[in-house]
Design an enzyme around this catalytic site. Structure first.
Site, PDB file in Angstrom:
ATOM      1  N   LYS A 185      12.764 -24.518 -63.647  1.00 52.47           N
ATOM      2  CA  LYS A 185      11.866 -24.423 -64.721  1.00 52.47           C
ATOM      3  C   LYS A 185      10.947 -23.148 -64.376  1.00 52.47           C
ATOM      4  O   LYS A 185      10.252 -22.912 -63.329  1.00 52.47           O
ATOM      5  CB  LYS A 185      10.571 -25.528 -64.564  1.00 52.47           C
ATOM      6  CG  LYS A 185       9.661 -25.705 -65.648  1.00 52.47           C
ATOM      7  CD  LYS A 185       8.150 -26.244 -65.422  1.00 52.47           C
ATOM      8  CE  LYS A 185       7.213 -25.245 -64.465  1.00 52.47           C
ATOM      9  NZ  LYS A 185       6.899 -24.224 -65.666  1.00 52.47           N
ATOM     10  N   GLU A 208       6.880 -21.271 -51.250  1.00 53.54           N
ATOM     11  CA  GLU A 208       6.409 -19.772 -50.883  1.00 53.54           C
ATOM     12  C   GLU A 208       5.323 -19.883 -51.861  1.00 53.54           C
ATOM     13  O   GLU A 208       5.120 -19.787 -53.027  1.00 53.54           O
ATOM     14  CB  GLU A 208       7.551 -18.846 -51.660  1.00 53.54           C
ATOM     15  CG  GLU A 208       9.014 -19.129 -51.129  1.00 53.54           C
ATOM     16  CD  GLU A 208       8.751 -18.551 -49.373  1.00 53.54           C
ATOM     17  OE1 GLU A 208       8.037 -18.078 -49.031  1.00 53.54           O
ATOM     18  OE2 GLU A 208       9.964 -18.814 -48.954  1.00 53.54           O
ATOM     19  N   CYS A 241       3.177 -11.321 -54.187  1.00 50.78           N
ATOM     20  CA  CYS A 241       2.680 -12.275 -53.319  1.00 50.78           C
ATOM     21  C   CYS A 241       2.428 -11.623 -52.255  1.00 50.78           C
ATOM     22  O   CYS A 241       1.502 -12.035 -51.376  1.00 50.78           O
ATOM     23  CB  CYS A 241       3.720 -13.335 -52.996  1.00 50.78           C
ATOM     24  SG  CYS A 241       5.172 -12.907 -52.562  1.00 50.78           S
ATOM     25  N   GLU A 280      -7.046 -14.208 -52.766  1.00 52.62           N
ATOM     26  CA  GLU A 280      -6.020 -13.549 -53.498  1.00 52.62           C
ATOM     27  C   GLU A 280      -6.300 -13.247 -54.731  1.00 52.62           C
ATOM     28  O   GLU A 280      -6.865 -14.205 -55.568  1.00 52.62           O
ATOM     29  CB  GLU A 280      -4.752 -14.456 -53.708  1.00 52.62           C
ATOM     30  CG  GLU A 280      -3.472 -13.685 -54.186  1.00 52.62           C
ATOM     31  CD  GLU A 280      -2.280 -14.541 -53.992  1.00 52.62           C
ATOM     32  OE1 GLU A 280      -2.341 -15.835 -54.325  1.00 52.62           O
ATOM     33  OE2 GLU A 280      -1.307 -13.893 -53.646  1.00 52.62           O
TER      34      GLU A 280
HETATM   35  P1  NAP Z   1       1.237 -21.268 -60.437  1.00 47.48           P
HETATM   36  O1  NAP Z   1       0.581 -21.458 -61.483  1.00 47.48           O
HETATM   37  O2  NAP Z   1       1.518 -22.058 -59.184  1.00 47.48           O
HETATM   38  O3  NAP Z   1       2.878 -21.474 -61.038  1.00 47.48           O
HETATM   39  C1  NAP Z   1       4.188 -21.435 -60.506  1.00 47.48           C
HETATM   40  C2  NAP Z   1       4.930 -22.260 -61.257  1.00 47.48           C
HETATM   41  O4  NAP Z   1       4.556 -23.701 -61.018  1.00 47.48           O
HETATM   42  C3  NAP Z   1       5.051 -22.145 -62.538  1.00 47.48           C
HETATM   43  O5  NAP Z   1       6.281 -22.354 -63.111  1.00 47.48           O
HETATM   44  C4  NAP Z   1       4.127 -23.447 -63.138  1.00 47.48           C
HETATM   45  O6  NAP Z   1       4.186 -23.821 -64.382  1.00 47.48           O
HETATM   46  C5  NAP Z   1       4.456 -24.473 -62.118  1.00 47.48           C
HETATM   47  N1  NAP Z   1       3.448 -25.439 -61.904  1.00 47.48           N
HETATM   48  C6  NAP Z   1       1.973 -25.317 -61.877  1.00 47.48           C
HETATM   49  N2  NAP Z   1       1.345 -26.624 -61.720  1.00 47.48           N
HETATM   50  C7  NAP Z   1       2.416 -27.343 -61.351  1.00 47.48           C
HETATM   51  C8  NAP Z   1       2.485 -28.933 -60.658  1.00 47.48           C
HETATM   52  N3  NAP Z   1       1.572 -29.601 -60.816  1.00 47.48           N
HETATM   53  N4  NAP Z   1       3.800 -29.266 -60.537  1.00 47.48           N
HETATM   54  C9  NAP Z   1       4.810 -28.644 -60.760  1.00 47.48           C
HETATM   55  N5  NAP Z   1       4.932 -27.246 -60.887  1.00 47.48           N
HETATM   56  C10 NAP Z   1       3.842 -26.603 -61.319  1.00 47.48           C
HETATM   57  O7  NAP Z   1       1.704 -19.838 -59.887  1.00 47.48           O
HETATM   58  P2  NAP Z   1       1.429 -18.536 -60.774  1.00 47.48           P
HETATM   59  O8  NAP Z   1       0.243 -18.297 -61.199  1.00 47.48           O
HETATM   60  O9  NAP Z   1       2.697 -18.577 -61.848  1.00 47.48           O
HETATM   61  O10 NAP Z   1       2.223 -17.289 -59.794  1.00 47.48           O
HETATM   62  C11 NAP Z   1       1.303 -16.443 -58.774  1.00 47.48           C
HETATM   63  C12 NAP Z   1       1.400 -17.081 -57.499  1.00 47.48           C
HETATM   64  O11 NAP Z   1       2.577 -17.334 -56.848  1.00 47.48           O
HETATM   65  C13 NAP Z   1       0.585 -16.325 -56.772  1.00 47.48           C
HETATM   66  O12 NAP Z   1      -0.205 -16.938 -56.020  1.00 47.48           O
HETATM   67  C14 NAP Z   1       1.542 -15.565 -55.838  1.00 47.48           C
HETATM   68  O13 NAP Z   1       1.031 -15.198 -54.530  1.00 47.48           O
HETATM   69  C15 NAP Z   1       2.711 -16.613 -55.678  1.00 47.48           C
HETATM   70  N6  NAP Z   1       3.955 -15.918 -55.362  1.00 47.48           N
HETATM   71  C16 NAP Z   1       4.519 -16.273 -54.169  1.00 47.48           C
HETATM   72  C17 NAP Z   1       5.613 -15.663 -53.748  1.00 47.48           C
HETATM   73  C18 NAP Z   1       6.219 -15.738 -52.373  1.00 47.48           C
HETATM   74  O14 NAP Z   1       7.411 -15.614 -52.186  1.00 47.48           O
HETATM   75  N7  NAP Z   1       5.604 -16.227 -51.151  1.00 47.48           N
HETATM   76  C19 NAP Z   1       6.506 -14.674 -54.676  1.00 47.48           C
HETATM   77  C20 NAP Z   1       5.765 -14.534 -55.810  1.00 47.48           C
HETATM   78  C21 NAP Z   1       4.626 -15.160 -56.408  1.00 47.48           C
HETATM   79  P3  NAP Z   1       3.322 -22.983 -65.588  1.00 47.48           P
HETATM   80  O15 NAP Z   1       2.802 -21.911 -65.081  1.00 47.48           O
HETATM   81  O16 NAP Z   1       4.359 -22.867 -66.518  1.00 47.48           O
HETATM   82  O17 NAP Z   1       2.347 -24.086 -66.189  1.00 47.48           O
END
Ligand code: NAP
Ligand code: MG
Length: 484
Positions: free
Chosen positions: A180, A255, A289, A386
């Site tokens: 997804k 992650e 991240c 963050e």
């Molecule tokens: P996010 O809102 O957590 O979304 C990540 C993914 O999870 C998206 O596909 C999202 O879907 C999905 N998601 C959201 N709620 C969910 C739920 N209840 N159950 C299952 N899946 C769910 O994060 P983002 O805003 O896209 O990305 C930014 C974050 O990623 C930052 O905090 C960053 O630090 C972190 N990140 C970490 C790494 C690492 O390697 N540690 C690398 C890159 C990014 P939708 O968005 O489509 O609704």
């Protein structure tokens, strides 16, 4: 405009077929640099996830599970070749959907995707167990078996690259995948799914179900026939993931985010340190991240570091991501732009000083000017939370102990950087900093051969290297009675 995108409806990819969502619904995906809708994408929910899981299960039990491991490796190598063949289309598509500058995607994301595929293709026929001579009356050994059906949930900041960090090792191990992508960036994942079919990876091995986190994502997390969830995303979501996974005790890798410190000692090569500190926070518009969002500068060089960082910020070329001279694109969405601008307001109200930037750039597209906060104190929210945007907090420190206290003083532990000409100090700091990765006299590089991830609010487990092979396999003990 891109052939794959332009004005099209994009269906889900389930069992080797492009199919509309069971609900018939589509959602819009936008170009963040213009705010214009570029395509409509089928919106998966629980029914579609279920169909994808059935297909992935059948492929796991059938075609893929029965394929010779070396042939799985060859299929991944063919996929690498097709990614290379279509790289310009992928670069353009990724840029269009995410706002990332084409120059950065071409230089960084695409080579990393190809490297990841080639690296894990090599693993496919080298996943072995051990003969462990536990007894004299038995032959005892282990084999590593694929976990089964993997649910992969990825964010929008590096859709192609982070997607491949999950797909390649899972497939190398013999698992099948339901992927997804974030709803903000669904397009390149669908294209990769098509290329996988073209590369001879059988139907059902890689299913792509764009949709929203609360519906499609949650359906993956809750599905009783998924064996493993690998998630990259925000720290706010991990509880829901773990609660869903508890239903059938799925294996989970997380992650999450960071508030990484980049520590500059007075004997550092300041040219290199500040250049890297600038790209450490402004690269990918700060949506990284491991962004070096806290720059800790020794008090004796504090003013100079701020001054030089301001100059770096002024040198950033914001603009059209398709222009090869652009070094920084927009943020991903209006919501993220509001969030970042709100943090800038919080920093102001907390008493920090904006040395440069601090506002939206232009009135079309989600652009925020590269921003440097000086006079930041450790307890401020802009120093603890963050922001996920191009906003640096520059914080002074007194000595080594103070630097360690500040660097380790958030709820995150993803990455850290140290700048010093003193090799002894550099080594000592690598031991004292709590992080999954510590860079010395550099900031930000990653390599798929090296473990990646963090502790506490930054994640659970690691990806990359041989650890990813463990992430997608289970050890099985075989005990053969040999008598006496
Ligand atoms: P996010 O809102 O957590 O979304 C990540 C993914 O999870 C998206 O596909 C999202 O879907 C999905 N998601 C959201 N709620 C969910 C739920 N209840 N159950 C299952 N899946 C769910 O994060 P983002 O805003 O896209 O990305 C930014 C974050 O990623 C930052 O905090 C960053 O630090 C972190 N990140 C970490 C790494 C690492 O390697 N540690 C690398 C890159 C990014 P939708 O968005 O489509 O609704
Ligand atoms: Mg988009």
């Amino acid at each position: 405009m891109n052939q794959f995108t332009a004005g099209k409806h994009h269906d889900l990819l389930i069992d080797g077929q492009r199919v509309p969502a069971a609900s018939g619904r589509y959602f819009e995906t936008r170009d963040p640099s213009t705010e214009e809708v570029i395509a409509l994408v089928a919106e998966a929910d629980a029914a579609d996830v279920d169909a994808a899981v059935r297909s992935a299960r059948a492929a796991f039990e059938g075609t893929w599970g029965q394929m010779r491991p070396a042939d799985r490796g060859l299929a991944l190598l063919r996929l690498a070749e097709f990614v290379r063949r279509d790289q310009e289309e992928l670069v353009e598509l990724e840029s269009l959907d995410s706002g990332k500058p084409v120059s950065a995607v071409r230089r960084q994301d695409l080579p990393a995707v190809i490297d990841t595929l080639i690296y894990y293709a090599g693993w496919a026929d080298k996943i072995s167990g051990q003969v462990i001579p536990a007894r004299t009356d038995a032959l005892t050994y282990t084999v590593r078996e694929p976990m089964g059906v993997v649910g992969a949930i990825i964010p929008w900041n590096f859709p192609l690259m982070i997607g491949m960090w999950k797909i390649a090792p899972a497939l190398a191990c013999g698992c099948t995948v339901v992927l997804k992508p974030a709803e903000l960036t669904p397009l390149t994942a669908l294209k990769i799914g098509e290329l996988a079919l073209e590369a001879g990876i059988p139907a059902g091995v890689l299913n792509v179900v764009p949709g929203f986190g609360k519906t499609a994502g949650q359906a993956i997390v809750d599905h009783p026939d998924i064996d493993k969830v690998t998630f990259t995303g925000s720290p706010g979501v991990w509880r829901q993931i773990l609660q869903g996974a508890a239903g059938n005790l799925k294996r989970v890798t997380l992650e999450l985010g960071g508030k990484s410190a980049n520590v500059i000692f007075p004997d550092a090569d300041l040219d290199s340190a500040v250049k890297a500190a600038g790209s450490g926070i402004f690269f990918n518009t700060g949506q990284v991240c491991s962004a070096g969002s806290r720059i800790l500068a020794h008090r004796s060089i504090y003013d100079e570091v701020v001054e030089r960082l301001v100059a770096r910020a002024q040198g950033v070329r914001l603009g059209d991501p398709r222009d090869s001279g652009t070094s920084m694109g927009p943020l991903i969405s209006g919501t993220q732009m509001e969030r970042v601008l709100n943090y800038i307001e919080i920093g102001r109200n907390e008493g920090a000083r904006i040395a440069v930037g601090g506002a939206r750039h232009g009135d079309r597209g989600y652009y925020v000017a590269p921003t440097v906060f000086a006079g930041v104190e450790h307890e401020m929210r802009i120093s603890q939370e963050e922001i996920f945007g191009p906003v640096a907090a520059v914080i002074p420190f007194e000595d080594e102990d103070d630097a360690v206290r500040l660097a380790n003083g958030t709820s995150y532990s993803l990455a850290a950087g140290v700048w010093s000409a003193d090799i002894t100090l550099g080594h000592r700091m690598t031991r004292r900093l709590k992080a999954g990765t510590v860079w010395v006299n550099t900031y930000g590089p990653t390599d798929v051969r090296l473990p990646w991830g963090g502790m506490r609010d930054s994640g659970y487990g690691r990806e990359h290297g041989d650890i990813a092979i463990e992430n997608f396999t289970e050890p099985k003990v075989v005990w053969i009675n040999t008598g006496r």
